[in-house]
Each structure stands twice: as structure tokens, then as C-alpha cells.
Design a protein around this motif. Structure first.
Motif, PDB file in Angstrom:
ATOM      1  N   GLY A  17     -21.676 -41.337 133.746  1.00 57.57           N
ATOM      2  CA  GLY A  17     -20.916 -42.150 134.685  1.00 57.57           C
ATOM      3  C   GLY A  17     -21.328 -41.966 136.129  1.00 57.57           C
ATOM      4  O   GLY A  17     -20.747 -42.567 137.021  1.00 57.57           O
ATOM      5  N   GLY A  18     -22.350 -41.174 136.337  1.00 55.39           N
ATOM      6  CA  GLY A  18     -22.810 -40.936 137.702  1.00 55.39           C
ATOM      7  C   GLY A  18     -24.108 -41.672 137.982  1.00 55.39           C
ATOM      8  O   GLY A  18     -24.461 -42.651 137.331  1.00 55.39           O
ATOM      9  N   GLU A  19     -24.823 -41.149 138.940  1.00 53.13           N
ATOM     10  CA  GLU A  19     -26.079 -41.764 139.350  1.00 53.13           C
ATOM     11  C   GLU A  19     -27.210 -41.459 138.370  1.00 53.13           C
ATOM     12  O   GLU A  19     -28.280 -42.064 138.451  1.00 53.13           O
ATOM     13  CB  GLU A  19     -26.463 -41.276 140.749  1.00 53.13           C
ATOM     14  N   ASP A  20     -26.990 -40.522 137.446  1.00 61.57           N
ATOM     15  CA  ASP A  20     -28.058 -40.075 136.548  1.00 61.57           C
ATOM     16  C   ASP A  20     -28.038 -40.753 135.185  1.00 61.57           C
ATOM     17  O   ASP A  20     -28.714 -40.296 134.262  1.00 61.57           O
ATOM     18  CB  ASP A  20     -27.961 -38.557 136.354  1.00 61.57           C
ATOM     19  N   ASP A  21     -27.311 -41.831 135.028  1.00 61.42           N
ATOM     20  CA  ASP A  21     -27.219 -42.485 133.723  1.00 61.42           C
ATOM     21  C   ASP A  21     -28.589 -42.896 133.184  1.00 61.42           C
ATOM     22  O   ASP A  21     -28.896 -42.682 132.014  1.00 61.42           O
ATOM     23  CB  ASP A  21     -26.292 -43.703 133.779  1.00 61.42           C
ATOM     24  N   GLU A  22     -29.412 -43.469 134.043  1.00 60.10           N
ATOM     25  CA  GLU A  22     -30.734 -43.909 133.603  1.00 60.10           C
ATOM     26  C   GLU A  22     -31.602 -42.716 133.215  1.00 60.10           C
ATOM     27  O   GLU A  22     -32.332 -42.768 132.224  1.00 60.10           O
ATOM     28  CB  GLU A  22     -31.410 -44.719 134.711  1.00 60.10           C
ATOM     29  N   ALA A  23     -31.514 -41.639 133.975  1.00 50.85           N
ATOM     30  CA  ALA A  23     -32.289 -40.437 133.665  1.00 50.85           C
ATOM     31  C   ALA A  23     -31.862 -39.855 132.320  1.00 50.85           C
ATOM     32  O   ALA A  23     -32.715 -39.407 131.538  1.00 50.85           O
ATOM     33  CB  ALA A  23     -32.130 -39.400 134.769  1.00 50.85           C
ATOM     34  N   ILE A  24     -30.574 -39.875 132.043  1.00 44.80           N
ATOM     35  CA  ILE A  24     -30.081 -39.348 130.764  1.00 44.80           C
ATOM     36  C   ILE A  24     -30.666 -40.155 129.611  1.00 44.80           C
ATOM     37  O   ILE A  24     -31.135 -39.590 128.618  1.00 44.80           O
ATOM     38  CB  ILE A  24     -28.537 -39.371 130.724  1.00 44.80           C
ATOM     39  N   THR A  25     -30.650 -41.476 129.723  1.00 46.02           N
ATOM     40  CA  THR A  25     -31.175 -42.311 128.635  1.00 46.02           C
ATOM     41  C   THR A  25     -32.668 -42.106 128.442  1.00 46.02           C
ATOM     42  O   THR A  25     -33.150 -42.132 127.315  1.00 46.02           O
ATOM     43  CB  THR A  25     -30.879 -43.809 128.891  1.00 46.02           C
ATOM     44  N   GLU A  26     -33.400 -41.872 129.532  1.00 44.50           N
ATOM     45  CA  GLU A  26     -34.843 -41.655 129.429  1.00 44.50           C
ATOM     46  C   GLU A  26     -35.180 -40.276 128.880  1.00 44.50           C
ATOM     47  O   GLU A  26     -36.013 -40.138 127.988  1.00 44.50           O
ATOM     48  CB  GLU A  26     -35.511 -41.852 130.792  1.00 44.50           C
ATOM     49  N   VAL A  27     -34.548 -39.253 129.411  1.00 42.44           N
ATOM     50  CA  VAL A  27     -34.867 -37.885 129.003  1.00 42.44           C
ATOM     51  C   VAL A  27     -34.530 -37.657 127.529  1.00 42.44           C
ATOM     52  O   VAL A  27     -35.322 -37.085 126.778  1.00 42.44           O
ATOM     53  CB  VAL A  27     -34.123 -36.855 129.888  1.00 42.44           C
ATOM     54  N   PHE A  28     -33.368 -38.127 127.105  1.00 45.78           N
ATOM     55  CA  PHE A  28     -32.935 -37.881 125.731  1.00 45.78           C
ATOM     56  C   PHE A  28     -33.328 -39.001 124.779  1.00 45.78           C
ATOM     57  O   PHE A  28     -33.032 -38.929 123.594  1.00 45.78           O
ATOM     58  CB  PHE A  28     -31.423 -37.636 125.694  1.00 45.78           C
ATOM     59  N   GLN A  29     -34.003 -40.033 125.285  1.00 48.01           N
ATOM     60  CA  GLN A  29     -34.502 -41.141 124.479  1.00 48.01           C
ATOM     61  C   GLN A  29     -33.437 -41.640 123.501  1.00 48.01           C
ATOM     62  O   GLN A  29     -33.604 -41.596 122.283  1.00 48.01           O
ATOM     63  CB  GLN A  29     -35.776 -40.731 123.741  1.00 48.01           C
ATOM     64  N   LEU A  30     -32.348 -42.121 124.079  1.00 47.51           N
ATOM     65  CA  LEU A  30     -31.235 -42.597 123.268  1.00 47.51           C
ATOM     66  C   LEU A  30     -31.636 -43.843 122.492  1.00 47.51           C
ATOM     67  O   LEU A  30     -32.293 -44.733 123.030  1.00 47.51           O
ATOM     68  CB  LEU A  30     -30.024 -42.910 124.155  1.00 47.51           C
ATOM     69  N   ASN A  31     -31.217 -43.909 121.224  1.00 48.34           N
ATOM     70  CA  ASN A  31     -31.483 -45.106 120.429  1.00 48.34           C
ATOM     71  C   ASN A  31     -30.466 -46.184 120.808  1.00 48.34           C
ATOM     72  O   ASN A  31     -29.578 -45.950 121.626  1.00 48.34           O
ATOM     73  CB  ASN A  31     -31.483 -44.794 118.930  1.00 48.34           C
ATOM     74  N   GLU A  32     -30.575 -47.353 120.211  1.00 44.92           N
ATOM     75  CA  GLU A  32     -29.723 -48.488 120.591  1.00 44.92           C
ATOM     76  C   GLU A  32     -28.229 -48.184 120.401  1.00 44.92           C
ATOM     77  O   GLU A  32     -27.408 -48.494 121.261  1.00 44.92           O
ATOM     78  CB  GLU A  32     -30.109 -49.737 119.802  1.00 44.92           C
ATOM     79  N   ALA A  33     -27.879 -47.592 119.254  1.00 44.25           N
ATOM     80  CA  ALA A  33     -26.467 -47.282 118.989  1.00 44.25           C
ATOM     81  C   ALA A  33     -25.940 -46.247 119.979  1.00 44.25           C
ATOM     82  O   ALA A  33     -24.828 -46.383 120.503  1.00 44.25           O
ATOM     83  CB  ALA A  33     -26.300 -46.781 117.559  1.00 44.25           C
ATOM     84  N   GLN A  34     -26.739 -45.228 120.244  1.00 41.71           N
ATOM     85  CA  GLN A  34     -26.340 -44.204 121.202  1.00 41.71           C
ATOM     86  C   GLN A  34     -26.217 -44.798 122.598  1.00 41.71           C
ATOM     87  O   GLN A  34     -25.288 -44.478 123.335  1.00 41.71           O
ATOM     88  CB  GLN A  34     -27.362 -43.060 121.223  1.00 41.71           C
ATOM     89  N   LEU A  35     -27.153 -45.669 122.947  1.00 39.45           N
ATOM     90  CA  LEU A  35     -27.157 -46.283 124.267  1.00 39.45           C
ATOM     91  C   LEU A  35     -25.914 -47.142 124.478  1.00 39.45           C
ATOM     92  O   LEU A  35     -25.299 -47.100 125.552  1.00 39.45           O
ATOM     93  CB  LEU A  35     -28.415 -47.123 124.447  1.00 39.45           C
ATOM     94  N   GLU A  36     -25.507 -47.872 123.455  1.00 41.64           N
ATOM     95  CA  GLU A  36     -24.303 -48.706 123.571  1.00 41.64           C
ATOM     96  C   GLU A  36     -23.064 -47.842 123.787  1.00 41.64           C
ATOM     97  O   GLU A  36     -22.247 -48.132 124.667  1.00 41.64           O
ATOM     98  CB  GLU A  36     -24.134 -49.554 122.313  1.00 41.64           C
ATOM     99  N   GLN A  37     -22.927 -46.772 122.995  1.00 45.46           N
ATOM    100  CA  GLN A  37     -21.774 -45.873 123.176  1.00 45.46           C
ATOM    101  C   GLN A  37     -21.825 -45.202 124.540  1.00 45.46           C
ATOM    102  O   GLN A  37     -20.806 -45.052 125.218  1.00 45.46           O
ATOM    103  CB  GLN A  37     -21.734 -44.831 122.062  1.00 45.46           C
ATOM    104  N   PHE A  38     -23.019 -44.791 124.950  1.00 39.74           N
ATOM    105  CA  PHE A  38     -23.193 -44.137 126.242  1.00 39.74           C
ATOM    106  C   PHE A  38     -22.721 -45.045 127.374  1.00 39.74           C
ATOM    107  O   PHE A  38     -21.999 -44.611 128.277  1.00 39.74           O
ATOM    108  CB  PHE A  38     -24.668 -43.751 126.429  1.00 39.74           C
ATOM    109  N   LYS A  39     -23.117 -46.311 127.341  1.00 38.73           N
ATOM    110  CA  LYS A  39     -22.704 -47.255 128.382  1.00 38.73           C
ATOM    111  C   LYS A  39     -21.190 -47.440 128.391  1.00 38.73           C
ATOM    112  O   LYS A  39     -20.571 -47.497 129.454  1.00 38.73           O
ATOM    113  CB  LYS A  39     -23.410 -48.596 128.189  1.00 38.73           C
ATOM    114  N   ASN A  40     -20.589 -47.531 127.207  1.00 40.87           N
ATOM    115  CA  ASN A  40     -19.130 -47.671 127.122  1.00 40.87           C
ATOM    116  C   ASN A  40     -18.420 -46.442 127.688  1.00 40.87           C
ATOM    117  O   ASN A  40     -17.446 -46.569 128.435  1.00 40.87           O
ATOM    118  CB  ASN A  40     -18.689 -47.917 125.680  1.00 40.87           C
TER     119      ASN A  40
END
Length: 139
Positions: free
Chosen positions: A27-50
Motif C-alpha cells: 500500500g505504499g510507494e514500493d508496490d511495484e518493487a514488491i511485484t517485481e522482486v517477488f515475481q507475483l503471478n496473476e492471481a497473487q498480483l490481483e490479491q496484492f492490488k486488492n
């Protein structure tokens, strides 16, 4: 000898106590970095955004309360300011609890490779990782 042993143990206990949690910062400024570093899949990415949006709403409400509290009591007596400081601290603690809760949610959907990367990064930063029960999954 006994005094120096006590001093050393106090120093270690102080260091262990002050070690901070290894927060992901959802929920901070590092959301994009989290998705890149941990290579979230589509399902994880959707939950992460929510969850990221949920945290912004939760903590936004608490931030508004904190701002109102400070504005309302700007010219208060020292006694009133002391009471306000406790309320303000409670609001900050609630925000931290929200962050930790959502970090735990995200960690619970990590696969083993992602979770081990998280543990490794925390270790390198000498931060205390948030441990989750890997045998129980929210899915």
C-alpha cells in the motif's frame, strides 16, 4: 566478570528488542518493487492490488482521524495534550497493525521460493521476518 557478563547480556537483549519487523510495505510507494522482486503471478498480483487498496482505505481513515485530533487540540492545555498523545499513539499503532496484517496475508500466498527470498532479504537487512505457518494456506 559477573558484571561484564550482565552488561553483555543486557546489550544483546536490547538489540534483540529493538530489531524491527521486516515489513513488505504493502500500500505504499514500493508496490511495484514488491511485484517485481517477488515475481507475483496473476492471481497473487490481483490479491496484492486488492489488499494494497484496502490498506490505503483503512490507514487513510486513521490518518484523517489523527489529523483531526491534532487540529482540534492545537491550543489545548498540557493535560489535554497528554490525553491526545495517547489517542494519537493508538491510531499509529492501529496503522502498524493494519500493515502487519496485510503483510501476513501476502506472505501466506507466497510460494516457497518467494517466501525463502523474503527470509533471505530480511536476514541481509538484519530485520526480524514475519513468520507465517506455511502448512496452512488461505486458498
Amino acid at each position: 566478570m559477573r558484571t561484564s557478563l550482565l552488561l553483555i547480556s543486557l546489550c544483546f537483549s536490547f538489540f534483540a528488542y529493538t530489531q524491527q519487523d521486516c515489513s513488505l510495505g504493502i500500500g505504499g510507494e514500493d508496490d511495484e518493487a514488491i511485484t517485481e522482486v517477488f515475481q507475483l503471478n496473476e492471481a497473487q498480483l490481483e490479491q496484492f492490488k486488492n489488499w494494497s487498496a484496502e490498506l490505503r482505505v483503512r490507514n487513510g481513515y486513521l490518518k484523517d482521524q489523527a489529523k483531526y485530533l491534532l487540529k482540534k487540540h492545537a491550543q489545548s492545555s498540557p493535560e489535554d495534550l497528554m490525553a491526545v498523545s495517547f489517542k494519537y499513539r493508538d491510531l499509529l499503532d492501529s496503522m502498524k497493525q493494519n500493515v502487519r496484517m496485510l503483510d501476513k496475508r501476502l506472505l501466506s500466498i507466497f510460494n516457497d521460493r518467494q517466501y525463502n527470498l523474503y527470509l533471505e532479504l530480511c536476514s541481509q537487512l538484519t530485520l526480524r521476518p514475519i513468520y507465517i505457518d506455511r502448512s496452512v494456506n488461505e486458498k
